[in-house]
Each structure stands twice: as structure tokens, then as C-alpha cells.
Design a protein around this motif. Sequence first.
Motif, short mmCIF file in Angstrom:
data_model
loop_
_atom_site.label_atom_id
_atom_site.label_comp_id
_atom_site.label_asym_id
_atom_site.label_seq_id
_atom_site.Cartn_x
_atom_site.Cartn_y
_atom_site.Cartn_z
N VAL A 1 68.18 83.07 34.50
CA VAL A 1 67.17 83.18 34.02
C VAL A 1 65.57 82.80 34.60
CG1 VAL A 1 65.13 82.05 31.95
CG2 VAL A 1 68.28 82.31 30.79
N GLN A 2 66.24 81.47 35.05
CA GLN A 2 64.84 81.32 36.00
C GLN A 2 65.32 82.37 36.85
OE1 GLN A 2 65.72 77.72 38.19
NE2 GLN A 2 63.83 76.86 38.43
N GLN A 3 66.29 82.43 37.60
CA GLN A 3 65.63 83.59 38.99
C GLN A 3 65.55 84.57 38.81
OE1 GLN A 3 69.20 83.68 40.16
NE2 GLN A 3 69.42 85.36 41.69
N LEU A 4 65.30 84.75 37.36
CA LEU A 4 65.06 86.37 36.69
C LEU A 4 63.28 86.43 36.29
CD1 LEU A 4 67.54 87.48 34.98
CD2 LEU A 4 67.16 88.53 37.18
N GLY A 5 62.66 85.14 36.01
CA GLY A 5 61.67 84.69 35.48
C GLY A 5 61.41 84.88 34.76
N MET A 6 62.14 84.62 33.86
CA MET A 6 61.96 84.41 32.06
C MET A 6 61.51 83.15 31.61
SD MET A 6 65.28 87.32 31.40
CE MET A 6 64.25 87.54 29.04
N MET A 7 61.86 81.90 32.70
CA MET A 7 61.22 80.98 32.30
C MET A 7 60.29 80.23 32.72
SD MET A 7 62.35 78.44 30.88
CE MET A 7 64.21 78.43 30.51
N SER A 8 58.81 82.10 32.10
CA SER A 8 57.75 82.01 32.40
C SER A 8 56.40 81.94 31.30
CB SER A 8 57.75 83.07 33.56
OG SER A 8 57.60 83.87 32.59
N HIS B 1 73.97 67.31 25.94
CA HIS B 1 75.27 67.57 26.45
C HIS B 1 73.26 67.29 27.96
CE1 HIS B 1 77.90 68.43 24.70
NE2 HIS B 1 79.19 67.12 25.91
N LEU B 2 72.11 67.61 27.48
CA LEU B 2 70.90 67.90 28.37
C LEU B 2 71.38 66.14 29.69
CD1 LEU B 2 68.21 68.23 26.30
CD2 LEU B 2 69.67 69.21 28.20
N ASN B 3 71.19 65.10 29.11
CA ASN B 3 71.86 63.77 30.46
C ASN B 3 72.08 64.01 31.25
OD1 ASN B 3 69.49 62.54 29.56
ND2 ASN B 3 70.43 61.45 27.99
N SER B 4 74.12 65.01 30.94
CA SER B 4 75.03 64.79 32.23
C SER B 4 74.78 65.73 32.26
CB SER B 4 76.54 64.87 31.24
OG SER B 4 76.32 65.95 30.05
N MET B 5 73.80 67.06 32.47
CA MET B 5 73.83 68.14 32.98
C MET B 5 73.31 68.46 34.51
SD MET B 5 72.18 70.77 30.88
CE MET B 5 73.06 71.95 29.20
N ASP B 6 73.31 68.93 35.56
CA ASP B 6 73.41 68.75 36.91
C ASP B 6 71.58 68.99 36.91
OD1 ASP B 6 72.50 70.53 39.42
OD2 ASP B 6 74.30 69.19 39.63
N PRO B 7 70.95 68.30 38.15
CA PRO B 7 69.71 68.18 37.26
C PRO B 7 68.92 69.41 38.30
CG PRO B 7 70.71 66.47 39.37
CD PRO B 7 71.14 67.45 38.83
N THR B 8 69.90 70.60 38.84
CA THR B 8 69.48 71.76 39.11
C THR B 8 69.06 72.68 38.07
OG1 THR B 8 70.65 72.13 41.57
CG2 THR B 8 70.25 73.91 40.43
N LYS C 1 69.04 71.40 35.24
CA LYS C 1 68.26 70.85 34.14
C LYS C 1 66.22 71.69 34.78
CE LYS C 1 68.62 66.57 33.33
NZ LYS C 1 68.34 65.34 33.21
N SER C 2 66.38 71.29 35.73
CA SER C 2 65.03 71.82 36.40
C SER C 2 64.66 73.28 35.86
CB SER C 2 64.66 71.53 38.13
OG SER C 2 64.05 72.10 38.31
N SER C 3 66.09 74.01 35.93
CA SER C 3 65.67 75.57 35.51
C SER C 3 65.52 75.85 33.78
CB SER C 3 66.94 76.04 35.50
OG SER C 3 67.48 75.91 34.76
N MET C 4 65.24 74.61 33.17
CA MET C 4 65.20 74.69 31.82
C MET C 4 63.67 73.95 31.51
SD MET C 4 69.03 73.46 30.31
CE MET C 4 68.63 73.67 28.37
N GLN C 5 62.42 73.97 33.11
CA GLN C 5 61.49 73.04 32.03
C GLN C 5 60.63 73.98 31.12
OE1 GLN C 5 59.25 71.98 35.44
NE2 GLN C 5 61.33 70.64 35.90
N GLY C 6 61.08 73.73 29.68
CA GLY C 6 59.57 74.15 28.83
C GLY C 6 60.49 74.62 27.70
N VAL C 7 61.71 74.28 27.72
CA VAL C 7 63.08 74.02 26.84
C VAL C 7 62.23 73.73 25.57
CG1 VAL C 7 64.91 74.54 26.22
CG2 VAL C 7 64.47 75.78 28.21
N ILE C 8 62.99 74.44 24.48
CA ILE C 8 62.65 72.82 22.73
C ILE C 8 64.35 72.82 22.81
CG2 ILE C 8 62.26 73.00 21.18
CD1 ILE C 8 59.64 74.92 21.71
N GLY C 9 64.58 71.73 22.10
CA GLY C 9 66.09 71.38 21.50
C GLY C 9 65.70 70.95 20.47
N VAL C 10 66.90 70.90 19.64
CA VAL C 10 67.15 70.27 18.35
C VAL C 10 68.36 70.10 18.30
CG1 VAL C 10 67.62 71.07 15.67
CG2 VAL C 10 65.60 72.56 17.22
N LYS C 11 68.33 68.53 18.33
CA LYS C 11 69.20 67.64 18.01
C LYS C 11 69.34 66.97 16.92
CE LYS C 11 69.66 64.25 20.98
NZ LYS C 11 68.93 63.89 23.09
#
Length: 426
Positions: free
Chosen positions: A150-157, A171-178, A180-190
Amino acid sequence: MKNEGVQAIIGPQTSAEADFPVHLGQKSQIPILCFSVTSPSLSSSHTPYFIRATPNDSAQARPIAALAKAYNWREAVAIYEDTEYGASFIPYLRDALQEVGSQILFRCVLSPMASEKLITKELNRLMAMQTRVFIVHMMSSLASRLFLQVQQLGMMSKEYVWIITDGISNHLNSMDPTVKSSMQGVIGVKAYIQESKHLAKFTARWEQQYKEEYSNEKEIPDLNVFGLRAYDATWALALAIEKSGTEAANFRQPIPGKLAGNMTDLSTLRISISGPKLLRAILESRFRGLTGQIRFINGELLGSKFQIVNIVKEGVRDVGFWSPESGLLRGWKIRQKEKDLRRLIWPGGSAVAPKGWVVNPNGKEKLRIGVPFTHGKFVTVEEDPISGAQRVTGFSVDVFAEVVKVLPYNLPYELVPFGDGHGKTF
């Protein structure tokens, strides 16, 4: 079950793994407590010996729909994995969105083993659509690969909206930092886990024990909600065994089947005599666990409050909550009970909520609006003496620009002067 004579089973961990052991538990009258099996396709109404010690996935459809209503998003695309876990949630999401005047416009189904090439192909299809609201429901392993693409295609804009469900958010806290960096701006429900002294003490004990056993480790991993629910499920079973007096295993042999000599034949499974009694004791559980009040209704854990989070550069921010009684809230305290969320950071770093769709998905073409070359009160066309570029200003232009801003979609446009300023047009 055949050889060990187990009285109950805690697990398995995923919805895909659960169907077969739940069937065996039903046949042998052995309770199966699942702390992370969330798929609505598994139900205690069909298999009474299946006990869901975690909220059903269907419960999170309403808070997602509340987000769509709050930001006036009329259409969304559902992206989910091609498993029972992924597909069984979608009917509930569809119904919840329809209740607030929204709809699922398109469904994108990905295999858990989908290649990066296939993921990119599907994302390119989505990018060509006008809809910009995407709801992602899948296991975190597939989601990690999805968001990198998603980030590579420019869809996180800007103009994009990405909403993730509980299975990813937890599982966000256990995800690879790279990732999570690609998910900036995402909304999560938990699912919402209330802080308590009991939970704080347990966490402190966990950290101390981890330090002692893994003294060479620099970082202590966070306890995610599934670890907490596993602990509560274990307590529920232990208390039920004590209450029902079923410490000793007690089985009877089944009526011999045609394949009774075949050790793989399910007809040879022994039947637990104490199983029904133990099942009743589990379902009658009432205690305060690490994740809150433990109580089962129709074989499922009671609990319907959710937390809304926002992924930003600094990490994961709490931006609000949702409950069936109050809807979206900034906080549970009385002074915080505004009917909205805290300020969100959207994809592209924008603080302005996306409108949810665009007129021109590829962004290459603009609406060309002809403006007479004039010098009036409402419209003025001026030519820069140095560059020769024409600039359109005036009251009518300002009003038009403000109207475009409040449209429920993005409208790229270009003002094109025409004529010579003396009534002639070309």
C-alpha cells in the motif's frame, strides 16, 4: 483425547484451526475454551461444547459503521483474507454499514499465501476506483505484507482512509517497525481492556519473571490481549473444575462402530461422563479477570466496548472509544463524553478528515472551467507581466473554491480564461 483422557481443552489459537477440535469436543462431551477464535462461523448454538472466551468478531462491525457515519463515508471497500475467519465477518459489516446509510461497494479477497505481485495487482484495481475508504480484516501476517505494498504504491496518502479490525490492531506492538511505518494514518478498532490494579500487578509479575528467565534480552515483549484472555480462560476452567468436583477424569466407552478397530476412527473416542457438569460450571463463571468481568452468555464472553486507535509516527495513539449505549466517545469520564473522537492524523499526515471518494481516481485529468477574460467586480482575469501566466481572482472565484471544499468528494479543477476582454471569444 483417546490416549490422555483430557477433560477440557484450551485453544486452538486461530479460527482456521478450531473447526475440527470443536467437532471432536462435541462428540466426546469435552469443553473447548477458545481465547482467540473470533470467527462468527463457529457458534455455541450449533456446538454447545465450544465456549468462546473472547468477543465475537461480529461485535466490531458496529463501531466501524459508527466511524463511517461520523465522517459521512457512504461507500467502502472490504479487503479480507480468503478464509472462514475473513469471510464470516463481512455479512455483519455489510448489515452494520447499511444501518447507517453506507454500503460495501466492492470486496477484495486475498489468499493468506498471496504473492506480492498478486497483492499489487489487486491494489492497482482498487486505486482506479473512486472510493477511498478501505476496511481491512485479516490476520496480521497478511496485513503486514499488504500495507508494505500500500505504501509502495502511494495509497497511504491524502484522501485515503484505512480501517483495520481487532485481529490486526491487537498485534500492532509486535509488528516489524517497517510495517508500522507504512501504516501511519491508519485507524484501528480493538476490544477495550480497562486498566485495573489486578492487571497492573499481573503485568509487573510477568515482567519480573521474564527478566529472570531471559536475562540476556534487552526488551520485554508486551502482553497482548490474547495472552490476557488465555490467562482468564485458564482461571475460568480451574474454578469450574473446583466448583463441579470433576478433578478426576471419568469416561465411558462408545458403542462400537464398524471401524472400531481403526485407531483413527472417531467412533472410538471415549465420552466424558463429567463433561456436561463441567460445561455448566464454566458457563456459570462469574469473576473479575485481567480483561474485565468474565461472564458467558449463550456460550460467548460478554463484552461489547471497543477502543479506537490511530497509528502515527510516535506509535499507537488512543483517540476514543465506542459502546452500544453511547456510540463514539472521547473518553469514559463524564467531562470527556463528547460525541466524537480526539484529533486524528490521517494518511499523508493530514489533519483534515478525507471525504471518502474522489471524482478522478488517477488524478491526471481536471475539470476545465472556462472564465471570460474580464475585469469585473466578481471575476478578474489578470496577466502576469513577466511570466505571461493568467490568474483568475474575485469574489465569485472565492465562493466557488469554498463550495468545492465542502463537497463530499475531491474535485480537481482548472480555471481557463477565454476571450479578449472586449466581448469576443475564440
